[in-house]
Structure formats: C-alpha cells, structure tokens
Design a protein around this motif. Structure first.
Motif, PDB file in Angstrom:
ATOM      1  N   MET A 222     -36.768 104.959 -30.248  1.00  0.00           N
ATOM      2  CA  MET A 222     -35.628 104.192 -29.717  1.00  0.00           C
ATOM      3  C   MET A 222     -35.324 103.004 -30.634  1.00  0.00           C
ATOM      4  O   MET A 222     -36.237 102.340 -31.120  1.00  0.00           O
ATOM      5  N   LYS A 223     -34.055 102.776 -30.862  1.00  0.00           N
ATOM      6  CA  LYS A 223     -33.648 101.683 -31.721  1.00  0.00           C
ATOM      7  C   LYS A 223     -34.014 100.338 -31.093  1.00  0.00           C
ATOM      8  O   LYS A 223     -33.753 100.078 -29.922  1.00  0.00           O
ATOM      9  N   LYS A 224     -34.655  99.479 -31.898  1.00  0.00           N
ATOM     10  CA  LYS A 224     -35.080  98.174 -31.403  1.00  0.00           C
ATOM     11  C   LYS A 224     -33.871  97.285 -31.150  1.00  0.00           C
ATOM     12  O   LYS A 224     -32.977  97.168 -31.977  1.00  0.00           O
ATOM     13  N   ARG A 225     -33.875  96.675 -29.996  1.00  0.00           N
ATOM     14  CA  ARG A 225     -32.781  95.777 -29.641  1.00  0.00           C
ATOM     15  C   ARG A 225     -33.038  94.402 -30.230  1.00  0.00           C
ATOM     16  O   ARG A 225     -34.180  93.963 -30.359  1.00  0.00           O
ATOM     17  N   ILE A 226     -31.960  93.725 -30.597  1.00  0.00           N
ATOM     18  CA  ILE A 226     -32.055  92.336 -31.037  1.00  0.00           C
ATOM     19  C   ILE A 226     -31.651  91.493 -29.837  1.00  0.00           C
ATOM     20  O   ILE A 226     -30.468  91.409 -29.482  1.00  0.00           O
ATOM     21  N   VAL A 227     -32.633  90.889 -29.204  1.00  0.00           N
ATOM     22  CA  VAL A 227     -32.434  90.236 -27.901  1.00  0.00           C
ATOM     23  C   VAL A 227     -31.362  89.163 -27.960  1.00  0.00           C
ATOM     24  O   VAL A 227     -30.485  89.094 -27.080  1.00  0.00           O
ATOM     25  N   TYR A 228     -31.392  88.322 -28.973  1.00  0.00           N
ATOM     26  CA  TYR A 228     -30.436  87.220 -29.016  1.00  0.00           C
ATOM     27  C   TYR A 228     -29.004  87.720 -29.206  1.00  0.00           C
ATOM     28  O   TYR A 228     -28.044  87.112 -28.703  1.00  0.00           O
ATOM     29  N   ILE A 229     -28.844  88.844 -29.908  1.00  0.00           N
ATOM     30  CA  ILE A 229     -27.514  89.439 -30.098  1.00  0.00           C
ATOM     31  C   ILE A 229     -26.961  89.930 -28.761  1.00  0.00           C
ATOM     32  O   ILE A 229     -25.783  89.717 -28.436  1.00  0.00           O
ATOM     33  N   ASP A 230     -27.811  90.588 -27.971  1.00  0.00           N
ATOM     34  CA  ASP A 230     -27.386  91.062 -26.648  1.00  0.00           C
ATOM     35  C   ASP A 230     -26.922  89.909 -25.776  1.00  0.00           C
ATOM     36  O   ASP A 230     -25.889  89.992 -25.089  1.00  0.00           O
ATOM     37  N   LYS A 231     -27.663  88.827 -25.808  1.00  0.00           N
ATOM     38  CA  LYS A 231     -27.314  87.671 -24.973  1.00  0.00           C
ATOM     39  C   LYS A 231     -26.024  87.006 -25.458  1.00  0.00           C
ATOM     40  O   LYS A 231     -25.201  86.560 -24.646  1.00  0.00           O
ATOM     41  N   LEU A 232     -25.846  86.953 -26.770  1.00  0.00           N
ATOM     42  CA  LEU A 232     -24.617  86.382 -27.320  1.00  0.00           C
ATOM     43  C   LEU A 232     -23.393  87.209 -26.919  1.00  0.00           C
ATOM     44  O   LEU A 232     -22.348  86.655 -26.562  1.00  0.00           O
ATOM     45  N   LYS A 233     -23.509  88.523 -26.995  1.00  0.00           N
ATOM     46  CA  LYS A 233     -22.390  89.396 -26.637  1.00  0.00           C
ATOM     47  C   LYS A 233     -22.035  89.249 -25.162  1.00  0.00           C
ATOM     48  O   LYS A 233     -20.858  89.235 -24.793  1.00  0.00           O
ATOM     49  N   ALA A 234     -23.063  89.129 -24.310  1.00  0.00           N
ATOM     50  CA  ALA A 234     -22.814  88.949 -22.880  1.00  0.00           C
ATOM     51  C   ALA A 234     -22.114  87.621 -22.613  1.00  0.00           C
ATOM     52  O   ALA A 234     -21.172  87.547 -21.815  1.00  0.00           O
ATOM     53  N   LEU A 235     -22.574  86.563 -23.285  1.00  0.00           N
ATOM     54  CA  LEU A 235     -21.923  85.256 -23.135  1.00  0.00           C
ATOM     55  C   LEU A 235     -20.483  85.308 -23.620  1.00  0.00           C
ATOM     56  O   LEU A 235     -19.571  84.800 -22.957  1.00  0.00           O
ATOM     57  N   ALA A 236     -20.269  85.937 -24.774  1.00  0.00           N
ATOM     58  CA  ALA A 236     -18.929  85.976 -25.370  1.00  0.00           C
ATOM     59  C   ALA A 236     -17.930  86.673 -24.455  1.00  0.00           C
ATOM     60  O   ALA A 236     -16.807  86.186 -24.261  1.00  0.00           O
ATOM     61  N   ILE A 237     -18.303  87.813 -23.884  1.00  0.00           N
ATOM     62  CA  ILE A 237     -17.358  88.542 -23.037  1.00  0.00           C
ATOM     63  C   ILE A 237     -17.099  87.784 -21.732  1.00  0.00           C
ATOM     64  O   ILE A 237     -15.995  87.827 -21.184  1.00  0.00           O
ATOM     65  N   PHE A 238     -18.107  87.036 -21.251  1.00  0.00           N
ATOM     66  CA  PHE A 238     -17.874  86.207 -20.065  1.00  0.00           C
ATOM     67  C   PHE A 238     -16.884  85.090 -20.383  1.00  0.00           C
ATOM     68  O   PHE A 238     -15.976  84.808 -19.580  1.00  0.00           O
ATOM     69  N   LEU A 239     -17.045  84.447 -21.529  1.00  0.00           N
ATOM     70  CA  LEU A 239     -16.130  83.365 -21.920  1.00  0.00           C
ATOM     71  C   LEU A 239     -14.702  83.874 -22.044  1.00  0.00           C
ATOM     72  O   LEU A 239     -13.748  83.167 -21.703  1.00  0.00           O
ATOM     73  N   ILE A 240     -14.562  85.108 -22.512  1.00  0.00           N
ATOM     74  CA  ILE A 240     -13.226  85.700 -22.643  1.00  0.00           C
ATOM     75  C   ILE A 240     -12.617  85.935 -21.261  1.00  0.00           C
ATOM     76  O   ILE A 240     -11.429  85.671 -21.040  1.00  0.00           O
ATOM     77  N   CYS A 241     -13.418  86.420 -20.321  1.00  0.00           N
ATOM     78  CA  CYS A 241     -12.932  86.595 -18.947  1.00  0.00           C
ATOM     79  C   CYS A 241     -12.601  85.252 -18.309  1.00  0.00           C
ATOM     80  O   CYS A 241     -11.703  85.151 -17.468  1.00  0.00           O
ATOM     81  N   PHE A 242     -13.305  84.210 -18.718  1.00  0.00           N
ATOM     82  CA  PHE A 242     -13.091  82.874 -18.170  1.00  0.00           C
ATOM     83  C   PHE A 242     -11.788  82.264 -18.682  1.00  0.00           C
ATOM     84  O   PHE A 242     -11.044  81.635 -17.934  1.00  0.00           O
ATOM     85  N   ILE A 243     -11.496  82.478 -19.971  1.00  0.00           N
ATOM     86  CA  ILE A 243     -10.359  81.799 -20.597  1.00  0.00           C
ATOM     87  C   ILE A 243      -9.021  82.495 -20.320  1.00  0.00           C
ATOM     88  O   ILE A 243      -7.963  81.871 -20.403  1.00  0.00           O
ATOM     89  N   HIS A 244      -9.038  83.779 -20.001  1.00  0.00           N
ATOM     90  CA  HIS A 244      -7.796  84.509 -19.741  1.00  0.00           C
ATOM     91  C   HIS A 244      -7.364  84.369 -18.280  1.00  0.00           C
ATOM     92  O   HIS A 244      -8.179  84.478 -17.382  1.00  0.00           O
ATOM     93  N   TYR A 245      -6.069  84.133 -18.075  1.00  0.00           N
ATOM     94  CA  TYR A 245      -5.497  83.994 -16.724  1.00  0.00           C
ATOM     95  C   TYR A 245      -6.279  82.953 -15.926  1.00  0.00           C
ATOM     96  O   TYR A 245      -6.791  83.226 -14.843  1.00  0.00           O
ATOM     97  N   THR A 246      -6.381  81.764 -16.437  1.00  0.00           N
ATOM     98  CA  THR A 246      -7.227  80.738 -15.828  1.00  0.00           C
ATOM     99  C   THR A 246      -6.731  80.319 -14.444  1.00  0.00           C
ATOM    100  O   THR A 246      -5.533  80.349 -14.155  1.00  0.00           O
ATOM    101  N   MET A 247      -7.702  79.914 -13.622  1.00  0.00           N
ATOM    102  CA  MET A 247      -7.424  79.317 -12.317  1.00  0.00           C
ATOM    103  C   MET A 247      -7.947  77.875 -12.321  1.00  0.00           C
ATOM    104  O   MET A 247      -8.510  77.400 -11.343  1.00  0.00           O
ATOM    105  N   LEU A 248      -7.762  77.196 -13.433  1.00  0.00           N
ATOM    106  CA  LEU A 248      -8.244  75.837 -13.586  1.00  0.00           C
ATOM    107  C   LEU A 248      -7.213  74.831 -13.096  1.00  0.00           C
ATOM    108  O   LEU A 248      -6.024  75.140 -12.990  1.00  0.00           O
ATOM    109  N   SER A 249      -7.677  73.630 -12.821  1.00  0.00           N
ATOM    110  CA  SER A 249      -6.764  72.544 -12.477  1.00  0.00           C
ATOM    111  C   SER A 249      -6.282  71.904 -13.779  1.00  0.00           C
ATOM    112  O   SER A 249      -6.884  72.107 -14.835  1.00  0.00           O
ATOM    113  N   PRO A 250      -5.204  71.125 -13.722  1.00  0.00           N
ATOM    114  CA  PRO A 250      -4.674  70.521 -14.961  1.00  0.00           C
ATOM    115  C   PRO A 250      -5.440  69.285 -15.421  1.00  0.00           C
ATOM    116  O   PRO A 250      -4.959  68.549 -16.274  1.00  0.00           O
TER     117      PRO A 250
END
Length: 359
Positions: A1-29
């Motif tokens: 099995m191909k060895k996973r690079i743990v920090y890369i997995d965590k970075l990708k998960a964070l990045a996609i969450f940030l993208i979901c956060f920034i699009h169509y925001t429900m933030l206050s002004p």
C-alpha cells in the motif's frame, strides 16, 4: 500500500474546508468577519502547493501524466456542462440564443453568463500547470534546477505580486486624493513568463521546493532548528493574514459585504506569506497520527470541489432568505454541512462504475 503523507492529507482537508467557508458566505459585514474570511485565501493556494509537493518530488511517466491531464480536462468539461444545466434551471435562465462560439468560450472560462461557475478557474489553472509540468519536471531534477526555479519564483513575485499590492495602495490614495497620479504597476504582468496564471505556478513550484527541503531532505532533525522554523511559520501566518486584510481593505473596504471581492487576491504577497506559514505549520507535524476521516476527505477533494458550489448555490438561493442569522459560527456550520454533503455525493458517484472517474 502506498504510504500516506499525513501532513499533506491534513492540508488538503483544511484547504477544501476553507473553500467551502469562503464561497457563498453567511458572514456579517463586521471587520472581524471580514478579517476571518481573508484567512480562506490560503485554501486554493495550499492546493497548488500540495500539487507541487507531490508532483515535483517523485518519478513520473510522461505518457501517464499526459493521459491524466487529458482526463482532467474531459472531467472539467463534464462538470461545466452539468453546472450549466443545473444553474440554468435553478436561476431560470434561457440559453437558446447563444451560439456554438459562446458555448466553446464557456468551456474555456471566457464567458460565464453571470452564472456562479467562476470556481472552475482553479481547475483551468491546474491544467495549465500540468501542461507546463512536462517541461518543468526534467528541469527541476537537473543539478541546480531547484535554485533556478526559486529565481523564477522571485521574478514572478517581482513582476506580479508586488505590483498588484502597490496598485491597491495607489488606488486607495486616489480615492482619498483625486489629485494623486497613479502609475499602473500591474501592467508589468505583460512580462510574466507564465502568463495569466503565473501566480498559480508560484504556489505550485514553491510547494515543491518547501516539501523537498523540509520533508524529502529532512532538514528538521535538529530540534532547535525545528523550533525556529515553527516560530517562523507562526510569524508568517500572523504577518500574512494582517497583510491580506489591509490590502483587501484598501481595495474594497475593511468591512461590509464585499467579503471575497479582492482583485488579484491570490497574487498578493500576504497570501503567499500566509499559505507558506500554514503549510510549514502542518509540515512540522508530519509525524502526527493518521485520522481516517481526514484521509477520506483528502482522497475526495477534487470531487468535493466540483460539487460544493451546486449545493451552495441551492442553499443560497432557497434557504439564505429564510435565515436571518449572519456571522462566523453560522458560516462555519454552513461550510461543514456543504463539505460533508459534497463528500457523500462524491463517494456515491465513485461507487458507480461509469461515473467514478468523474470525481
């Protein structure tokens, strides 16, 4: 099995969450909400860096890479068709009067008909980098190639990132003083060696160099050096985050509802500093424990990216008017819901033999 690079997995998960956060925001002004939103500019930047880290530092087959690039382009066209049909139905748009030329222009990102399909720019930029990779990879592996690549990165920062930031400052000064005469430094991007997506190439190449330096060559063995790099990463996050907020404030205001309206926000020195700081912070914890949920998200980030705006558009159009609450917490919840809805949809599509390659 191909060895996973743990920090890369965590970075990708964070990045996609940030993208979901920034699009169509429900933030206050508020200033606080605008400040928090600016952190999300690290999301797409981290994706480019991760791609550079993974591609530049491993052996590759030219034929397989070309096939992968062609497949990526086909998948992009598929999701553009799906999105066009979906958004046309959602917003009750009629496209019968558009020509074949218009349709072709749409596929290559030249025309969007005011539909929320702008997020496809990331995949288009990634395809352009993948094409360039065929030239860059052999060069990267040559003696002295990495040093020269660093010099190219500095050149693009000099011709693109810094001029953009100077223009934001000048435009703000012109708004305050109509007599101020501005020189448009961003015109220097005409000399960029990698065209429209030169800034994307910067993140891609920089990610490859950082990964090679600290992970492949393992230069963090010395605990004192590791501690110094950790402090430096925190410093970069702090400075980069404030820098982005100030530049965005000069461009479109420090508060208000122009959350993601930051012209050339990725070609900003602050974004580069922030993304680098976040990247280093995760890399320093490369020996951390694997988390299955993070790995699953990491394996499905591209599918989530294609699908998340379909859910967000529907929620924004149908549900936002019914929800009065605005702020960081409600936007955080929205991002989590959309992330897991998109993840679930991606996993379901992968279980269908004829469609599994589309995510």
């Amino acid at each position: 099995m191909k060895k996973r690079i743990v920090y890369i997995d965590k970075l990708k998960a964070l990045a996609i969450f940030l993208i979901c956060f920034i699009h169509y925001t429900m933030l206050s002004p508020s200033c606080l909400d605008n400040f928090v939103d600016m952190f999300c500019f690290a999301g797409v930047s981290i994706f480019f860096m991760v791609n550079g880290a993974l591609l530049l530092n491993k052996n590759y087959s030219k034929s397989k890479h070309i096939k992968k690039t062609v497949n990526m382009l086909i998948v992009l066209f598929f999701w553009e068709i799906i999105s066009l049909i979906y958004f046309a139905a959602l917003y009750d748009r009629n496209f019968q009067n558009f020509s074949i030329k218009d349709i072709i222009s749409y596929f290559f990102g030249c025309i969007r008909w005011e539909l929320p399909t702008g997020h496809f720019w990331f995949v288009i930029a990634l395809v352009s980098i993948y094409l360039l990779f065929l030239i860059i990879k052999p060069f990267y592996d040559m003696p002295g190639g990495k040093k020269t690549l660093l010099q190219i990165i500095l050149l693009i920062v000099l011709l693109d990132f810094i001029p953009n930031d100077i223009d934001h400052i000048q435009n703000y000064m012109m708004q305050k003083n109509s007599e101020h005469i501005a020189i448009e430094f961003s015109m220097l991007d005409a000399y960029l060696p990698f065209g429209k997506y030169g800034y994307a190439f910067v993140y891609f190449a920089w990610g490859g160099l950082v990964h090679n330096c600290f992970y492949v060559e393992n230069r963090l063995k010395d605990s004192r050096y590791r501690k110094l790099v950790r402090r430096f990463a925190v410093f970069l996050i702090f400075v980069g985050w404030i820098y982005i907020y100030v530049m965005k404030g000069l461009a479109t205001g420090f508060y208000g509802e122009n959350f993601t309206n930051f012209p050339n926000g990725y070609a900003c020195c602050g974004t580069l500093l922030l993304a680098t700081g976040v990247y280093l912070s995760f890399l320093l914890n490369e020996n951390g424990k694997e988390i299955k949920a993070i790995n699953i998200i990491s394996d499905n980030t591209l599918g989530i990216y294609y699908i998340h705006c379909l859910f967000l558009a529907f929620i924004s159009y149908r549900l936002y008017p019914l929800i009065e609450e605005r702020g960081i917490i409600i936007n955080f919840i929205k991002a989590l819901i959309v992330l897991f809805l998109s993840l679930g949809t991606t996993i379901l599509i992968k279980k269908i033999p004829l469609l599994k390659k589309l995510v």
